[in-house]
Every structure is written in structure tokens, then in C-alpha cells.
Design an enzyme around this catalytic site. Sequence first.
Site, mmCIF file in Angstrom:
data_model
loop_
_atom_site.group_PDB
_atom_site.id
_atom_site.type_symbol
_atom_site.label_atom_id
_atom_site.label_comp_id
_atom_site.label_asym_id
_atom_site.label_seq_id
_atom_site.Cartn_x
_atom_site.Cartn_y
_atom_site.Cartn_z
ATOM 1 N N TYR A 121 -2.054 -0.833 10.666
ATOM 2 C CA TYR A 121 -2.047 -1.083 9.091
ATOM 3 C C TYR A 121 -0.699 -0.872 8.404
ATOM 4 C CZ TYR A 121 -3.868 -1.437 4.425
ATOM 5 O OH TYR A 121 -4.015 -1.705 3.200
ATOM 6 N N SER A 141 0.950 -1.041 -0.016
ATOM 7 C CA SER A 141 -0.075 -0.033 0.058
ATOM 8 C C SER A 141 0.661 1.293 0.082
ATOM 9 C CB SER A 141 -0.888 0.183 1.310
ATOM 10 O OG SER A 141 -1.596 1.042 1.319
#
Length: 321
Positions: free
Chosen positions: A207, A194
Amino acid sequence: MASTLDLLRRHAAFRPLVGAGFSLWACYTLSQLLSRYAVRSYRGRGSWKWDKEVIVITGGSGGIGAALVERFISQGVTVVSLDIKPPPSTQVEVRDDKNRISVKKENNYHYYQVDLRSRSAVQEVVAQISATVGVPTVLINNAGLGSGRSLLDCDESSIRSIFDVNILSHFWLAQALLPAMIEADHGHIVSVASVASFVTIAGNIEYSCTKAGVMSFHEGLGQELKHRYGTKSVLTSIVYPYWVQTPLIQNMTTHPSFHDPLIGPEVVADKIVKHVMRGDRGGEIYLPWYGSLLAGIRGFPLWLQEFIRDSKAGMLRETTF
């Protein structure tokens, strides 16, 4: 086109611009070629027989994973989806002795219900896949969890689940699948990371930690395949999407404070499928392309790094994933 260039060359004022543009293009092209060489591009071309390959996709029951499953199936490739949740279209259920939905078969599609947080469960399902479907040659580590909560609002169970699924499962699956790939000198491991690998904002610590870990996993795996295992044609790739419109972030994207651009899961899936089925290169994929600009944030001056992080500080204040 040629006449336009000739016109520009005849005007002295444009000559420096033409020269600068050509130099930039040449540097970019050379950089791309060197990058492809560094990740051993073109060594696997010709060795892929897509009617015989087996692709394992984690998190294949929704979002990017479901789009990947659909696209690979349409190409006639055998696909194995691993997910804790059955796909919405499951019609035939075959249960094992532990009452898990173990296999859902439909032509070249197989679904296995597995808890990716469990190393032993991953080992069991890989052995079952190899025995009943075939030895996997491509692994796409796509499954991911997030919470969108601030550090003091995260309980132990949530943090452990996010780390177990987002990064530790990459280790368990690679340990189970790599030996056969190394022995055959044939395979491809794709890690879905990501843009959060580079930028950590408030409410997204756990995350981002896992996605930074995925980046390190990808880099280290490539190094070990090259320098420890001597493989020439086991490829590694990593994908860095920005915000993708999936159920994972649905609550956040519908909040009035969210104004960032979104890309659809099908866009990410199309790019990955095209990249994998070329069969000749590993490397990096940024979606959208300008996400690559954030990859260098660690080299920015500290004030600029903080400005970028501060600008996103309110995104997760009143919502969770």
C-alpha cells in the site's frame, strides 16, 4: 486587538517575542504565496462553469468517493462515478452487451461499472462518457485497495490488484483524459495519496509503495504539463489523509490495539470539494493539517525515522484491511 499589541510593544520584555512572531507570520505568508505561484494558482479562476463541467470520480461507490459524489451532486455538478461495485442506492440498471452495469442515471449523476485494473476497459468507458455525458474536465483518482498483510503473506494476485488500482489506473485515466484537457487548456487532476506516502510500517508495504508512487505521479504530471505540454490552466492537486474511517480499514480500526486518531470520509470530501470548486489552484492538502509534519520525515535523522516507524509496528500485526 490594536490596544493589546500597543501594550506589548510598550513592554521591552515582549518586544523580541512580538518581532519573532511577526517574522514567522511573514515567512509563512510569503511561503504560501510562493507555493501558490509555483503550482500556477489563480490562472484558472473564472474559467469554470460548474453547470457545464463533468467530474469523474474513481471508487465512487463507498467511503471518500461516495461522500465526494454526494457533495458534488448537491452543488449541481455533473458527476460520473467509476467503480467495480455498484452504489448501494442503485435502482435502475442498464446493462451493455457484456452484461456489465454500464450506466446508472439520476439527474446529474452517472455510474459506470468498470474494472480500473484494465487499461482497455478504462479507455472504453472514457470514450463512452465523452460521447454520452460530456468531455470530463475534472478527474479525482480516489479508488484504493489495501491488505494489511506482511510481505510473505501477500499472494501475487493481491499485490497486482493493489498496484493496478492504486497507481496504474492513474496512468490509464490520465492518458485517456489529458489530451482533451491539454487541448482546451482547462482541467484539474486530483490524486488521493496518503500519509503512508511518507511512512511505511510493517504490514503495509504494498500500500505504501503505491501511495509513494501516487506522490511521484502527481509531481511528475505537474512538471510535464508545465514543461512538455505548455498548459497554463490544467491544475494538479494531491491529498494526503491520515487514517480515514472507511470500509478499507474497518477491521483494523475495531481492533483493541488501534489507538490512532480517525477522520471521517466526509471531512476529506468537504476539503476536496471546496478546493476543486475554487477553480483557481492546485497544490497539496493534508488531513489533518499536522500530517504535513510527516512529509519531511526523509530529512529527519535516521534514528528518528526508525523511532517513528517502530512506534507503529504493531498496528497491523493481528489484523488486515
